[in-house]
Design a protein around this motif. Structure first.
Motif, PDB file in Angstrom:
ATOM      1  N   CYS A  82      43.056  43.832  41.131  1.00 37.59           N
ATOM      2  CA  CYS A  82      42.250  43.658  42.202  1.00 37.59           C
ATOM      3  C   CYS A  82      42.546  44.865  43.347  1.00 37.59           C
ATOM      4  O   CYS A  82      43.799  44.694  43.651  1.00 37.59           O
ATOM      5  CB  CYS A  82      42.128  42.348  42.842  1.00 37.59           C
ATOM      6  SG  CYS A  82      41.849  41.170  41.509  1.00 37.59           S
ATOM      7  N   HIS A  91      40.153  39.339  45.286  1.00 37.18           N
ATOM      8  CA  HIS A  91      39.566  39.335  43.978  1.00 37.18           C
ATOM      9  C   HIS A  91      38.409  40.439  43.703  1.00 37.18           C
ATOM     10  O   HIS A  91      37.362  40.191  42.804  1.00 37.18           O
ATOM     11  CB  HIS A  91      38.618  37.928  43.680  1.00 37.18           C
ATOM     12  CG  HIS A  91      39.663  36.786  44.012  1.00 37.18           C
ATOM     13  ND1 HIS A  91      39.202  35.679  44.504  1.00 37.18           N
ATOM     14  CD2 HIS A  91      41.051  36.623  43.777  1.00 37.18           C
ATOM     15  CE1 HIS A  91      40.132  34.727  44.493  1.00 37.18           C
ATOM     16  NE2 HIS A  91      41.534  35.305  43.966  1.00 37.18           N
ATOM     17  N   TYR A 302      36.574  33.323  40.184  1.00 40.34           N
ATOM     18  CA  TYR A 302      37.295  33.854  41.220  1.00 40.34           C
ATOM     19  C   TYR A 302      36.485  34.836  42.480  1.00 40.34           C
ATOM     20  O   TYR A 302      36.130  35.875  42.257  1.00 40.34           O
ATOM     21  CB  TYR A 302      38.303  34.472  41.041  1.00 40.34           C
ATOM     22  CG  TYR A 302      39.507  33.767  40.334  1.00 40.34           C
ATOM     23  CD1 TYR A 302      40.676  33.240  40.862  1.00 40.34           C
ATOM     24  CD2 TYR A 302      39.492  33.401  38.860  1.00 40.34           C
ATOM     25  CE1 TYR A 302      41.766  32.454  40.305  1.00 40.34           C
ATOM     26  CE2 TYR A 302      40.329  32.598  38.209  1.00 40.34           C
ATOM     27  CZ  TYR A 302      41.277  32.090  39.057  1.00 40.34           C
ATOM     28  OH  TYR A 302      42.433  31.271  38.092  1.00 40.34           O
TER      29      TYR A 302
END
Length: 318
Positions: A82, A91, A302
């Motif tokens: 990420c 994320h 997420y």
């Protein structure tokens, strides 16, 4: 318990040299991957290209170890790479069609993970795209996260409690006039478990509670510290930015859409346990199928969270 079962149980413990070696191997590969990703973080670089290079490096390096083991050993990406920039907290691992690029003075948060036989190493690091020292509030927020991480590491010891860490890191952040970001948990790691039941809550508040826990010998934890110059209460701004998911193994549902069943079948085959990025799936079909999977709690998303524009956020994980 049979002798084989007893042996397998012992191998899950850090007293086993084989387990320690697997953790160390995963960590060594991950540190090299982090160095590669940092070197790729330059102005005009596309975020998705950097994420793909990080994941590809981990897959390549893990694929070259334990090839001759007596039994098949799973290994590879434990958490997709990420690249979250400036007020984006976490994320952000975009799809191939995304055109987001880095620019001078961006504060880049890198988050990634690797595993060997389910023994997981994770890391988060903050890198600023500028020449010379970082100053002002950007320096404050980085120092707050780094110092808080060091304090947390000293407190995660047998006999200490999770609330000891929570209290200490908040005091550190306050000393730099920064906030620990709410909703962030540091989890115990177990074989093939990236989010164990024993957790450290980074911010105590009435809305989020965790069970009191005492650290024990031979446990493994991923300490995740995220600090902000803002109010520390990030928000989800666009659900379409969410691309990372994990199979909720305790949930079942008969999906109605053909595209959902196809995608879910692929996920079960390729990513039955570890988090994955939708980038590795066929994009058009994934967009349709993932929604139904999430709506019926077959997948844990997420989300990409954001602080207010103009605020600095930073992360360190160890």
């Amino acid at each position: 318990m049979s002798d084989d079962e007893a042996k397998e149980e012992r191998e899950l413990d850090l007293t086993s040299p084989d387990v320690v070696t697997k953790y160390k191997t995963a960590a060594e590969i991950l540190n090299k991957a982090l160095q590669l990703v940092v070197s790729e973080c330059k102005p005009k670089a596309k975020v998705v290209d950097i994420c793909e290079k990080g994941d590809a490096f981990i897959r390549e390096q893990t694929g070259s170890v334990y090839k001759n083991a007596k039994k098949k050993i799973e290994r590879g990406v434990a958490f997709p790479t990420c690249i979250s920039v400036n007020n984006t907290v976490c994320h952000f691992s975009p799809l191939a069609s995304d055109e987001t690029t880095l620019v001078e003075n961006d504060m880049v948060k890198i988050d990634m993970g690797c595993h060997i036989d389910g023994f997981i190493a994770v890391v988060a690091h903050t890198h600023v795209l500028q020449e010379g020292p970082v100053t002002g509030r950007a320096a404050d927020v980085i120092a707050a996260a780094n110092t808080a991480a060091e304090v947390a590491l000293r407190l995660v010891r047998p006999g200490r409690k999770n609330k000891d860490v929570t209290e200490a890191i908040q005091k550190v952040a306050a000393a730099y006039d920064c906030k620990i970001v709410e909703g962030v948990l540091s989890h115990q790691l177990k074989q093939f478990v990236i989010d164990g039941n024993k957790v450290i809550l980074n911010v105590s508040n009435p809305e989020t509670r965790v069970d009191d826990a005492e650290f024990e010998e031979n446990e493994v934890y991923a300490i995740d510290i995220v600090t902000s110059t803002g109010d520390g209460k990030p928000k989800l701004l666009d659900e379409k930015q969410t691309t990372i998911y994990k199979r909720a193994v305790d949930k079942n549902y008969h999906l109605k859409m053909k595209s959902s069943r196809f995608i879910f079948s692929e996920i079960n085959q390729r990513f039955p346990i570890m988090p994955f990025t939708a980038r590795v799936l066929e994009e058009k079909r994934a967009r349709l199928g993932l929604v139904e999977c999430v709506n019926h709690e077959l997948l844990q998303p997420y989300p990409v969270l954001h602080e207010k524009p103009g605020e600095h956020t930073t992360t360190f994980q160890c």
